[in-house]
Write an enzyme that holds these catalytic residues in place. Sequence first.
Site, short mmCIF file in Angstrom:
data_model
loop_
_atom_site.label_atom_id
_atom_site.label_comp_id
_atom_site.label_asym_id
_atom_site.label_seq_id
_atom_site.Cartn_x
_atom_site.Cartn_y
_atom_site.Cartn_z
N HIS A 1 0.85 -1.18 0.00
CA HIS A 1 0.00 0.00 0.00
C HIS A 1 0.90 1.25 0.00
CE1 HIS A 1 0.99 -0.57 4.22
NE2 HIS A 1 0.60 0.66 4.49
N HIS B 1 1.58 3.91 1.87
CA HIS B 1 1.93 4.70 3.04
C HIS B 1 3.44 4.88 3.06
CE1 HIS B 1 -1.99 4.03 5.57
NE2 HIS B 1 -2.12 4.95 4.63
N ASP C 1 5.90 4.75 5.09
CA ASP C 1 6.85 3.80 5.68
C ASP C 1 6.99 2.52 4.88
OD1 ASP C 1 4.16 3.40 6.57
OD2 ASP C 1 4.87 2.04 8.13
N HIS C 2 6.24 2.42 3.78
CA HIS C 2 6.32 1.23 2.94
C HIS C 2 6.83 1.54 1.52
CE1 HIS C 2 4.09 -1.65 5.60
NE2 HIS C 2 3.77 -0.49 6.16
N HIS D 1 -6.98 -1.92 5.45
CA HIS D 1 -6.12 -0.96 6.14
C HIS D 1 -6.75 0.43 6.20
CE1 HIS D 1 -2.62 0.35 8.11
NE2 HIS D 1 -2.01 0.95 7.10
N ASP E 1 0.03 -4.20 5.96
CA ASP E 1 -0.68 -3.61 7.10
C ASP E 1 -2.17 -3.88 6.95
OD1 ASP E 1 1.79 -2.64 7.67
OD2 ASP E 1 1.24 -0.52 7.67
N HIS F 1 6.49 -5.73 11.91
CA HIS F 1 5.83 -4.42 11.90
C HIS F 1 5.41 -4.02 13.31
CE1 HIS F 1 2.96 -1.24 10.63
NE2 HIS F 1 3.75 -1.15 9.58
#
Length: 309
Positions: A63, A65, A67-68, A142, A214, A272
């Site tokens: 996805h 976001h 941090d990914h 998510h 996530d 995570h």
Amino acid sequence: MVSLDVIFLGTSAAMPTADRSLSCIVVNRHGTLLIFDAGEGMQYNFIRAKLGFNKRTKLFITHLHSDHILGILGFLQTLSLQGRTLPIDIFGPEPLNDFILENIRLLHIKLTFQINIHKICGSHGILVKEKEYSILYCKSEHGPGVCSYAYCVVENDRPGKFDIKKAKTLNIPEGELYSLLQQGIDIVDKNRVIHSSEIVGQRRPGRKIGISGDTRPSDNLCNFFRDCDLLIFESTFSSNELLKAKESYHSTAIETAALAKLASVHRLCLTHFSSRYKDLEVLLNEARSVFFSTELAFDLKTVSVDYKN
């Protein structure tokens, strides 16, 4: 024997800690690198893991976001600076194409190799189909407006065990006829028909690795991950933070373990983790109270996934 190893390059949630980087998991299948998410700075641990700069590589994003995905550009630039020539296929939600190409333009990144960006459509299906394995995807949960996916690496079934003693008893010549029998093909030798099933046992399952991204746990993901040899699932919070997990569309360690048990997975690895937890034993103990075959991921940890038989 085809090797299948999982290397964790980043195991922290939302923000890095002194000893945990942001989300990134590599499945190394006999030298082919299947990378899941690219948290900021992931190329640092990629280099430390000595995975190689010019191997066949595919990148899968769960996805969009930060941090990914913020590590994608740095990773691509590092590969270029190392002289990579092989192309890379990148898979993810629809806006991923614009994110990558616009940043390459703005940052004036000069790539030495081709990138092919593939938009994922639909709720589930087969994303990649290779000769010996496939990559499957399933929509995860998510939060509203967040398009997120979980993935499975699923190997094809293997041929059954070859009974070499029986083949020799029947005086079958070694070489091509052995190969045909192993492939399930009946043969004719010296005017006699020899059925593959006489020499080769039942087909044996390949290996299956699940990666959650996530998400909240769900029935769809339980079915999607059924019978995984290794399930890697986010465990951002402890059971004391269930409300927080629900609000942020993450999972607790106990919820993750309950899903693993229902899905009849062989082995569970938690990852995570929220930076609020200095001692992750609390998460491990909670999970093991439900599903004992649970372990914690940590940066640069390698997990080998063996055949069942």
